[in-house]
Scaffold this motif. Sequence first.
Motif: not given
Lengths: 145, 578
Positions: B49, B52, B56
């Motif tokens: 996570r 990710e 971003e």
Amino acid sequence: MSRTIFRTDPTRTVGEVIDGEAIVIDIETGSYFSLQGAGAFVWQMLSGYGLSLEDLVTATHLHTATDAAQIEAPLRSFVESLVREGLVVSDLRDTAPPLPEVEAGGAACGFVAPQLSRYDDMQEFLLVDPIHEVDEAGWPHLKPS
Amino acid sequence: MTEDCADAPRSFTSVRPLHERFANCLDDHPPLDALRSTLLAALTHAPDRAREALAEWVAAVDFDRIDGGSYRLIPALFARFGRDPLCASLSGRMGGIYRYHLYRNHLLLEACAKTLRALDDAGIPAMPMKGIALTRLTGGSPARRPMADADVLVTPDDYDAATAIVESLGWRYRHDATRRARDIHARDHLDDRGLGFDLHRFSLVDSPRAEHDARTWARAHAESWRGANVYWMSSEDLALHTVVHGLRDSNRSRFDWMHDMTLIVAATPEFDWQVLWREATARGLTDALFAGLLQLRRHVPDTLPETVLQTLLDGDPDFVRHTAYRLVAETRCDALDAELTARVAAAAPPAPRASWFALLRRPVPPLTRVATDARFIKHIRYRRDEDGHIVAIYLHPAYKGWLGQLFRVADRRTLRTRLAGFAPPEAEWLELGRGVLELPAPTPPGRRKAKLRLAEPCDELHMRPGERRTFGVFVGNRSRFCWTQHAGAEPSFGLSWHLFDARGRKLRHDHHRTPLLPRRHGCVVFIAPGQEVFSSMTLDAPMEPGLYRVDFDLVEEHVTWFSQHGMAVPQFALTVGS
């Protein structure tokens, strides 16, 4: 037979290897050193118990898979410059420290001659904005004025 | 206290998470935007996570315009992801920031260690705080956590001797010498390289009392560090400092404290949240701690499980009762559970609590409705559309008549229609549609009638030169108009004082201000006509010993002083001496 052992001096210097570069700080003078090429590997080898020059050549040979004869001279010269700068001390010992575990062939690009860069005017460098006043390589490499 | 009120906090059957139900407790802290939230996630979440989030963040960030809080997290981000191909475009400058703080922090740590050795030699116990304590606790490279300066606590008894030692080692007092006497909490020093050393008499400026720090010293443990015998504060005390400092600075976009908290908790398997809560309660800092814990729950949920926060609240029903009461009384309870709101609203006020209730000694008629309790500053929250136009307000029906003073009414007819059927028992959202109310409101004339009085009457006062002291005051709005504060505006009303010599000649008219009304995100804050609210204000004694007179006053910024409009001012004789 006594051998000359080279080792870092933790009472005077602190160092850290970042992305293949060793950053070494002389906490007495505030000077900042960048050790590149095989220099970062050398710094790691000389930290702790230290090594003789012969063992350093052996370790570097194992690590870079490069002929020992090719690397001895640049390593000797590099270690001498570290001693000259006060980053490394030498002493005579009857027993050589054990050779640290070395990742064989770990250096994908083979042997790159070690380089030592010294930054002295750190008062000025501390005032540099490390986001906007540096080039793409980052602090302490300043943007060309 | 009625049974109803005592039962109020027990209504924890809601499935909504606590950080949503008590979101109004975060009104003083600007919400974390998506970019900064993503950066925090990249540092605190599990690897998949986190990566990710990193992707971003790298795609969205403008590195040249990075904010201060994000900047402080870059070394930690580089340590975690410096070699990740996702960072390739930024890795040079990220690595540079890491190197910069590696260098700077090592120099700072060494200079601090030298000073600690000198204090140790003199037999003065010292306790490194903040960045140094965190770096020692979590291990690893000191580069990961930028430090502006070294913070070291000594006891009040050792403070002067410690100052002399610090300054003998080349640390220069950072400010003008006239400020020294006012440095009750800490003294800032610099060396020739621009490194900072802050010597603390008290650990927290928010609770500067020796008895509080005595508990911190008692929980600390002694351990040698770089040749000096020093004390290290417990993880719980370090966490309290982290939260309180972090929230104090949150208006300057600081959120990196949440990463610090994550590191502290991760490095302390036996972290005791109850100790943290009890210490905050003893220092009167529970409101700040609770706001911080809500932020943690919202942004770094793995650091603080919901059950832990719930247990803390279950163990302190008095805190929940007061918090709920205050939110309802200030009309900023739109996020609170409706059931809890209704029960608090129907109940009598809770008994005084330390921190903010202690000085409110006036009895309140038992039938006073909570939302119209005149002791509390009021709020009307508004919701905007994506173009910034107000489309809804959270309104108590008792405040309908003041809307024309609190907003600019752009469509009077629609407003009248919307208000005609609006008569809920408590505050509710009122949908208005776009173009009915706008900001800012026009400033009405004639709102400069006020009553100002000291909470503790005083005719004569003794202070040391430069000493700063806090006073409680009651401020009453005796005009026919609301006193207002909008979130985006400069402070509109402030408390200050005038200084006279013993013969009544004015020496200085203008001094620093204590804002009367908070600036809260998405709210118009106001004191209605007839209200009298409690506030605190600070007074700085002159540096020159002597006899003075002090007049407290209220100012409408850039407009006038209330004393010039007939307001009677509290005044007292001030003796300044050692």
